[in-house]
Scaffold this motif. Structure first.
Motif, mmCIF file in Angstrom:
data_model
loop_
_atom_site.group_PDB
_atom_site.id
_atom_site.type_symbol
_atom_site.label_atom_id
_atom_site.label_comp_id
_atom_site.label_asym_id
_atom_site.label_seq_id
_atom_site.Cartn_x
_atom_site.Cartn_y
_atom_site.Cartn_z
ATOM 1 N N SER A 140 5.810 -8.840 -5.774
ATOM 2 C CA SER A 140 5.586 -10.254 -6.081
ATOM 3 C C SER A 140 4.395 -10.850 -5.330
ATOM 4 C CB SER A 140 6.847 -11.061 -5.768
ATOM 5 O OG SER A 140 7.147 -10.961 -4.386
ATOM 6 N N LEU A 141 3.680 -10.034 -4.572
ATOM 7 C CA LEU A 141 2.557 -10.531 -3.788
ATOM 8 C C LEU A 141 1.278 -10.543 -4.607
ATOM 9 C CD1 LEU A 141 3.198 -8.489 -0.531
ATOM 10 C CD2 LEU A 141 3.692 -10.903 -0.898
ATOM 11 N N SER A 142 0.383 -11.429 -4.241
ATOM 12 C CA SER A 142 -0.942 -11.424 -4.856
ATOM 13 C C SER A 142 -1.717 -10.203 -4.366
ATOM 14 C CB SER A 142 -1.702 -12.696 -4.474
ATOM 15 O OG SER A 142 -2.019 -12.666 -3.085
ATOM 16 N N LEU A 143 -2.788 -9.918 -5.038
ATOM 17 C CA LEU A 143 -3.617 -8.791 -4.630
ATOM 18 C C LEU A 143 -4.140 -8.994 -3.217
ATOM 19 C CD1 LEU A 143 -5.031 -6.129 -5.225
ATOM 20 C CD2 LEU A 143 -6.894 -7.449 -6.272
ATOM 21 N N ASP A 144 -4.609 -10.199 -2.908
ATOM 22 C CA ASP A 144 -5.117 -10.469 -1.561
ATOM 23 C C ASP A 144 -4.039 -10.300 -0.501
ATOM 24 O OD1 ASP A 144 -7.718 -10.966 -2.382
ATOM 25 O OD2 ASP A 144 -7.427 -13.135 -2.514
ATOM 26 N N ASP A 145 -2.840 -10.805 -0.774
ATOM 27 C CA ASP A 145 -1.748 -10.654 0.185
ATOM 28 C C ASP A 145 -1.350 -9.185 0.341
ATOM 29 O OD1 ASP A 145 -1.692 -13.371 0.650
ATOM 30 O OD2 ASP A 145 0.002 -13.749 -0.704
ATOM 31 N N SER A 146 -1.346 -8.460 -0.769
ATOM 32 C CA SER A 146 -1.012 -7.036 -0.720
ATOM 33 C C SER A 146 -2.029 -6.267 0.118
ATOM 34 C CB SER A 146 -0.969 -6.444 -2.133
ATOM 35 O OG SER A 146 0.086 -7.001 -2.884
ATOM 36 N N LEU A 147 -3.315 -6.577 -0.084
ATOM 37 C CA LEU A 147 -4.356 -5.903 0.688
ATOM 38 C C LEU A 147 -4.272 -6.245 2.171
ATOM 39 C CD1 LEU A 147 -7.382 -6.204 -1.748
ATOM 40 C CD2 LEU A 147 -6.127 -4.127 -1.128
ATOM 41 N N ALA A 148 -3.953 -7.497 2.479
ATOM 42 C CA ALA A 148 -3.811 -7.895 3.883
ATOM 43 C C ALA A 148 -2.646 -7.156 4.533
ATOM 44 C CB ALA A 148 -3.613 -9.403 3.987
ATOM 45 N N LEU A 149 -1.522 -7.059 3.830
ATOM 46 C CA LEU A 149 -0.372 -6.336 4.377
ATOM 47 C C LEU A 149 -0.669 -4.846 4.497
ATOM 48 C CD1 LEU A 149 2.787 -7.944 2.724
ATOM 49 C CD2 LEU A 149 2.147 -7.931 5.141
ATOM 50 N N PHE A 150 -1.359 -4.288 3.509
ATOM 51 C CA PHE A 150 -1.723 -2.879 3.572
ATOM 52 C C PHE A 150 -2.606 -2.615 4.787
ATOM 53 C CE2 PHE A 150 -4.305 0.807 2.675
ATOM 54 C CZ PHE A 150 -3.360 1.718 2.246
ATOM 55 N N SER A 151 -3.551 -3.495 5.021
ATOM 56 C CA SER A 151 -4.436 -3.359 6.178
ATOM 57 C C SER A 151 -3.653 -3.435 7.484
ATOM 58 C CB SER A 151 -5.507 -4.452 6.135
ATOM 59 O OG SER A 151 -6.334 -4.382 7.249
ATOM 60 N N GLU A 152 -2.732 -4.384 7.568
ATOM 61 C CA GLU A 152 -1.896 -4.497 8.764
ATOM 62 C C GLU A 152 -1.068 -3.226 8.951
ATOM 63 O OE1 GLU A 152 1.758 -7.114 10.680
ATOM 64 O OE2 GLU A 152 0.839 -7.824 8.819
ATOM 65 N N GLY A 153 -0.516 -2.733 7.859
ATOM 66 C CA GLY A 153 0.279 -1.510 7.928
ATOM 67 C C GLY A 153 -0.535 -0.324 8.413
ATOM 68 N N ALA A 154 -1.786 -0.226 7.953
ATOM 69 C CA ALA A 154 -2.652 0.870 8.394
ATOM 70 C C ALA A 154 -2.898 0.790 9.898
ATOM 71 C CB ALA A 154 -3.971 0.830 7.624
ATOM 72 N N GLU A 155 -3.103 -0.415 10.416
ATOM 73 C CA GLU A 155 -3.279 -0.592 11.861
ATOM 74 C C GLU A 155 -2.018 -0.171 12.610
ATOM 75 O OE1 GLU A 155 -4.692 -4.434 13.196
ATOM 76 O OE2 GLU A 155 -5.780 -4.680 11.311
ATOM 77 N N LEU A 156 -0.869 -0.553 12.076
ATOM 78 C CA LEU A 156 0.400 -0.215 12.725
ATOM 79 C C LEU A 156 0.652 1.294 12.714
ATOM 80 C CD1 LEU A 156 2.590 -3.150 11.383
ATOM 81 C CD2 LEU A 156 1.690 -2.871 13.699
ATOM 82 N N VAL A 157 0.288 1.956 11.633
ATOM 83 C CA VAL A 157 0.426 3.419 11.568
ATOM 84 C C VAL A 157 -0.438 4.057 12.651
ATOM 85 C CG1 VAL A 157 -0.133 5.456 10.170
ATOM 86 C CG2 VAL A 157 1.128 3.547 9.159
ATOM 87 N N HIS A 158 -1.638 3.531 12.835
ATOM 88 C CA HIS A 158 -2.524 4.042 13.887
ATOM 89 C C HIS A 158 -1.865 3.879 15.264
ATOM 90 C CE1 HIS A 158 -6.234 5.074 15.926
ATOM 91 N NE2 HIS A 158 -6.120 3.981 16.642
ATOM 92 N N ILE A 159 -1.254 2.728 15.506
ATOM 93 C CA ILE A 159 -0.570 2.476 16.779
ATOM 94 C C ILE A 159 0.596 3.452 16.950
ATOM 95 C CG2 ILE A 159 0.866 0.805 18.033
ATOM 96 C CD1 ILE A 159 -0.970 -1.397 16.793
ATOM 97 N N CYS A 160 1.361 3.680 15.894
ATOM 98 C CA CYS A 160 2.483 4.633 15.965
ATOM 99 C C CYS A 160 1.985 6.042 16.260
ATOM 100 C CB CYS A 160 3.263 4.636 14.651
ATOM 101 S SG CYS A 160 4.386 3.258 14.450
ATOM 102 N N ASN A 161 0.940 6.442 15.574
ATOM 103 C CA ASN A 161 0.399 7.787 15.806
ATOM 104 C C ASN A 161 -0.074 7.951 17.242
ATOM 105 O OD1 ASN A 161 0.903 8.806 13.258
ATOM 106 N ND2 ASN A 161 -1.080 8.181 12.459
#
Length: 71
Positions: free
Chosen positions: A29-50
């Motif tokens: 239900s998210l807009s494309l911009d919101d989806s991209l922002a969350l995806f970007s945040e998730g990528a940063e978090l994956v880096h922190i987990c790794n």
């Protein structure tokens, strides 16, 4: 969430946030911009987990240098 705030989170807190991000993205239900922002945040978090997992692995190697490693 700021970068400094993310760095201060525990591994478990980062994983919980990642799970929330995945749930939001799966909702569709998210807009494309919101989806991209969350995806970007998730990528940063994956880096922190790794990074956290690599640090934990290094500590285990120091504690048990003779242990058989499975990579």
């Amino acid at each position: 969430m700021s970068k400094q705030t993310k760095i201060d989170l525990t591994f478990e807190q980062v994983m919980t946030r990642l799970e929330a991000i995945v749930a939001q993205l799966d909702g569709g239900s998210l807009s494309l911009d919101d989806s991209l922002a969350l995806f970007s945040e998730g990528a940063e978090l994956v880096h922190i987990c790794n990074r956290s997992l690599e640090e934990a692995k290094l500590r285990m190697d120091e504690l048990f240098p003779e242990a058989v490693r499975v990579d």
